[in-house]
Design a protein around this motif. Structure first.
Motif, PDB file in Angstrom:
ATOM      1  N   LEU A   1       0.824  -1.214   0.000  1.00  0.00           N
ATOM      2  CA  LEU A   1       0.000   0.000   0.000  1.00  0.00           C
ATOM      3  C   LEU A   1       0.853   1.257   0.000  1.00  0.00           C
ATOM      4  O   LEU A   1       0.330   2.370  -0.038  1.00  0.00           O
ATOM      5  CB  LEU A   1      -0.925   0.014   1.225  1.00  0.00           C
TER       6      LEU A   1
ATOM      7  N   MET B   1       0.109   4.859  -1.560  1.00  0.00           N
ATOM      8  CA  MET B   1      -1.310   5.042  -1.905  1.00  0.00           C
ATOM      9  C   MET B   1      -1.956   6.062  -0.973  1.00  0.00           C
ATOM     10  O   MET B   1      -1.528   6.240   0.154  1.00  0.00           O
ATOM     11  CB  MET B   1      -2.077   3.722  -1.771  1.00  0.00           C
ATOM     12  N   THR B   2      -3.024   6.686  -1.470  1.00  0.00           N
ATOM     13  CA  THR B   2      -3.826   7.556  -0.607  1.00  0.00           C
ATOM     14  C   THR B   2      -4.759   6.674   0.216  1.00  0.00           C
ATOM     15  O   THR B   2      -4.969   5.498  -0.099  1.00  0.00           O
ATOM     16  CB  THR B   2      -4.665   8.532  -1.451  1.00  0.00           C
TER      17      THR B   2
ATOM     18  N   ASP C   1      -7.951   6.824   0.332  1.00  0.00           N
ATOM     19  CA  ASP C   1      -9.107   6.475  -0.501  1.00  0.00           C
ATOM     20  C   ASP C   1      -8.838   5.262  -1.388  1.00  0.00           C
ATOM     21  O   ASP C   1      -9.743   4.479  -1.658  1.00  0.00           O
ATOM     22  CB  ASP C   1      -9.516   7.662  -1.385  1.00  0.00           C
ATOM     23  N   ARG C   2      -7.605   5.119  -1.856  1.00  0.00           N
ATOM     24  CA  ARG C   2      -7.258   3.966  -2.699  1.00  0.00           C
ATOM     25  C   ARG C   2      -6.852   2.766  -1.866  1.00  0.00           C
ATOM     26  O   ARG C   2      -7.115   1.626  -2.255  1.00  0.00           O
ATOM     27  CB  ARG C   2      -6.107   4.344  -3.642  1.00  0.00           C
ATOM     28  N   ALA C   3      -6.208   3.015  -0.732  1.00  0.00           N
ATOM     29  CA  ALA C   3      -5.655   1.920   0.059  1.00  0.00           C
ATOM     30  C   ALA C   3      -6.736   1.088   0.745  1.00  0.00           C
ATOM     31  O   ALA C   3      -6.622  -0.136   0.813  1.00  0.00           O
ATOM     32  CB  ALA C   3      -4.687   2.475   1.103  1.00  0.00           C
TER      33      ALA C   3
ATOM     34  N   ALA D   1      -8.487  -1.421  -1.608  1.00  0.00           N
ATOM     35  CA  ALA D   1      -7.498  -2.400  -2.060  1.00  0.00           C
ATOM     36  C   ALA D   1      -7.190  -3.401  -0.941  1.00  0.00           C
ATOM     37  O   ALA D   1      -7.095  -4.612  -1.184  1.00  0.00           O
ATOM     38  CB  ALA D   1      -6.221  -1.697  -2.506  1.00  0.00           C
TER      39      ALA D   1
END
Length: 198
Positions: A107, A110-111, A113-115, A118
């Motif tokens: 991760l 990553m931000t 919001d993306r992490a 995922a």
């Protein structure tokens, strides 16, 4: 330290300043003592400070520190303080880096919001595949201050991932979380031991 007396020109300047100044609280009656105290050269001599000893019950320190100033413990201490939910022998091998992770997600970078999505997909997918030990790499975080008025916590992902793992839907899949061994990332990664699917 002894104060020096004002020279005549300094005293004249002081009187001009005082005469041109407005009172801070004009509604309060003027105390004659305040007039004497306005000129540094006319101030009454200061009394020597006297100190009294406090009763023993007041002067002793409190038995426990105030909880209002407590800081959050470090993330490693929070994880270390969790109850052991898995086999102690397997946990010992895992913390010493003897168990090999069956899956890994990075991760790092990553931000939030993306992490989060995922991580959710990866953990639930790994559990569905029957994997028991996975590695979640978060990175340690950047050690720099952006100079803003609000302090920023370093390593946002490193602090956020254990919280995500302890909340639904991931909490039903996760049995134990601990900091990874140095060979697998140390403080920038977590071992996540998953429950068996039934």
């Amino acid at each position: 330290m002894k104060r020096r007396k004002l020279r005549p020109d300094e005293e004249e300047l002081w009187r001009k300043v005082v005469s041109g100044a407005d009172r801070l609280h004009p509604e309060k009656p003027l105390d004659p003592q305040d007039l004497v105290a306005t000129s540094p050269s006319l101030q009454a001599p200061r009394k020597k400070a006297t100190f009294h000893t406090l009763p023993k019950s007041v002067s002793q320190p409190a038995s426990r520190p105030s909880s209002t100033a407590d800081m959050l413990p470090a993330i490693a201490d929070q994880i270390r303080g969790q109850a052991l939910k898995m086999d102690s022998k397997a946990f010992g091998q895992m913390t010493r880096g003897k168990l090999r992770p069956e899956g890994k997600i990075d991760l790092h970078g990553m931000t939030l919001d993306r992490a989060h999505p995922a991580l959710t997909r990866f953990v639930l997918g790994a559990q569905a595949q029957g994997k028991r030990l996975i590695l979640v790499v978060t990175g340690k975080g950047k050690q720099r201050d952006d100079g803003g008025p609000i302090p920023v916590r370093f390593g946002v992902l490193r602090h956020q991932v254990p919280q995500w793992l302890s909340l639904p839907p991931l909490s039903s899949a996760v049995l134990q979380v601990t900091q990874a061994h140095l060979r697998h990332g140390g403080g920038g990664a977590y071992y996540v031991y998953l429950r068996r699917t039934r």
